[in-house]
Design a protein around this motif. Sequence first.
Motif: not given
Length: 692
Positions: A357-369
């Motif tokens: 999750p931390d590696e891709i968090k910049e690409f996800l919305s808050r709820d997606q993350l």
Amino acid sequence: MADTLVIVESPAKAKTIGKYLGSKYIVKASMGHVRDLPKSQTGVDVSNGFEPKYITIRGKGDVLKALKDAAKKVKKVYLAADPDREGEAIAWHLAQYLGLDLTQPLRVVFNEITKDAIKEAFKHPRHINMDLVNAQQARRILDRLVGYNISPILWKKVRKGLSAGRVQSVTVKLIMDREREIQQFIPEEYWTIASKLISNGKEFEAKFYGYGDEKVELQTEADVQEVYKRMADQPYVVQKVTKRERKRNPAPPFITSSLQQEAARKLNFRTAKTMRIAQELYEGIDVGNKEGAVGLITYMRTDSTRISVTAQEEAKEYILEKFGAEYVLAEQRTQAKNENAQDAHEAIRPTAVMRTPDEIKEFLSRDQLRLYRLIWERFLASQMSSAVLDTMSVDIAAGDVTFRATGSKVKFPGFMKVYIEGNDDGTEEESFLPPIEEGQTLEQKEIEPSQHFTQPPPRYSEARLVKTLEERGIGRPSTYAPTLETVQKRGYVALEEKRFIPTELGEIVITLMEEFFPEILDVEFTAHMENGLDSIEEGIANWVEVLDAFYGDFAKRVSFAEEEMKEVELKDEESDETCELCGRVMVYKLGRFGKFLACSGFPDCRNTKPIVKEIGVKCPQCETGEIIERKSKKSRIFYGCNQYPECDFVSWDKPISRPCPKCASMLVEKKRKKQGVSVACTKCDYQEEADS
């Protein structure tokens, strides 16, 4: 030059798959279902083997024309809708419309949208599975027969716009039955006694157990006085200390229902929101130049906890590297299988556990993350070693009165390093007792009796209701979210403080159906029908015979209800307010977003307004208005001035009437899940302890 057309449901899925297949493939979206039964009529010829009359869904004409034009320009067409009954039915309808040869293997299925999974799936296309198609077709026809036969009766006898559904009606009955239990519940008094004791300078709590080895329930204050009398002036002596080592296993990876439940508990997501975001994660998210668009989780409509060997090995490698060998699961656990489970797909898991999750968090919305993190952590924890707890139980005697203290602490965290499953009542914290030895005399700090009363069963939350529907075999994973949405939209139930309560309309409709259509509301009957649909899918039962077995008695019920059901006058509840436009009394109405006030002179007067709930606090901004409770578009409660828009004061926290003793500014209530409700100043650092 592209020579193959692939049809999926959504543009997001088309984009992700198209990237993996390359230039020889054209990938287009059907935008979901393309054909369905007509809305204006039943659309089922009962006398001719329940033959359905399918028509093109309004607005899909241009989509289908574009797909047909594209199909004419290629040599091969593959249908890659989702791997479930609905997906199979969509593929079949597309094949029918496009005139494809059903004797050819043109169906492609995959459980995850990743490069390897897509390429492997296209190596092994199969024929459209007509057992799956017929199971979905039978469900659609069954629901249509129930809805389009009962609903017109309710329109005529109760109110226009009502509907009855096979699964939704049972759901409302469950909610109503729970409300009846609550109303009929008679609380019973009982008492507990807690004694705070000290061992080696450390305080702990022991509770009254009984007399000697016999457990005793304290039902009255007289029982408490008897305990006090028997232990008067007696020292507290440790009689027995029992120490054990206990293993705790992680929860299995998510299935649809458990994902919906845990997202409700931990993320405060509604069921429909959980499924919408899970669909986005499944269909593909662009995670940057390294990978581009990729499906982040496996298919989210599943009732199986099964995990592929590849995923197990990948998790093992990650756990070994991140946590060490002692955290690696030595042997896969055997999960108990729900007797209603189809076990058609894997559990819900990340398509790559290395994609943290931390590696891709910049690409996800808050709820997606948040949802991806929940799925990722649950899966990883399920592949980790068990936690080891040291537990301790101590029996303490004061004369012949026995007190008992229990505690535990984590000896080895195992999977708990990553994730601990929530529950509807909150997660209990582990506690441990101080060093205590048998024969030791303990110092008493205080003793306190408490009066209690037994509580009725709780109203259903979304999580608890989904769990009940699953356990009782009502509906299937894909039906839970739309069912809960429908019963609220129809005004049969309302959600208050995140708990379902039946409305007056819901009670009237269910009472009528209990009298005239008891089998529709029978949980066992509904579960039996689900089993019948499953038998069709497995190729054991004929779909026409399953429908025929149901329809004969049902048709008689419909005829009887049309003749014998009496009209019900549903009166609106009057309020104390009058309409400022015409002077008539305002009445309470129930809409999609809850209760509101409407003029009783409708349709002559169409005045409506929200129900205002004052909290008895003056507005700190304009000092003339009153603070009232409001609801946002997403039904979140906030507080604002009743002079809006002249005064724009708002607060998410509930203001209270007394000022801050330190700076005289406004105090508000702060709600915290574990600590309870505390009071804090909006300007300075003043704060009062939480009242839990």
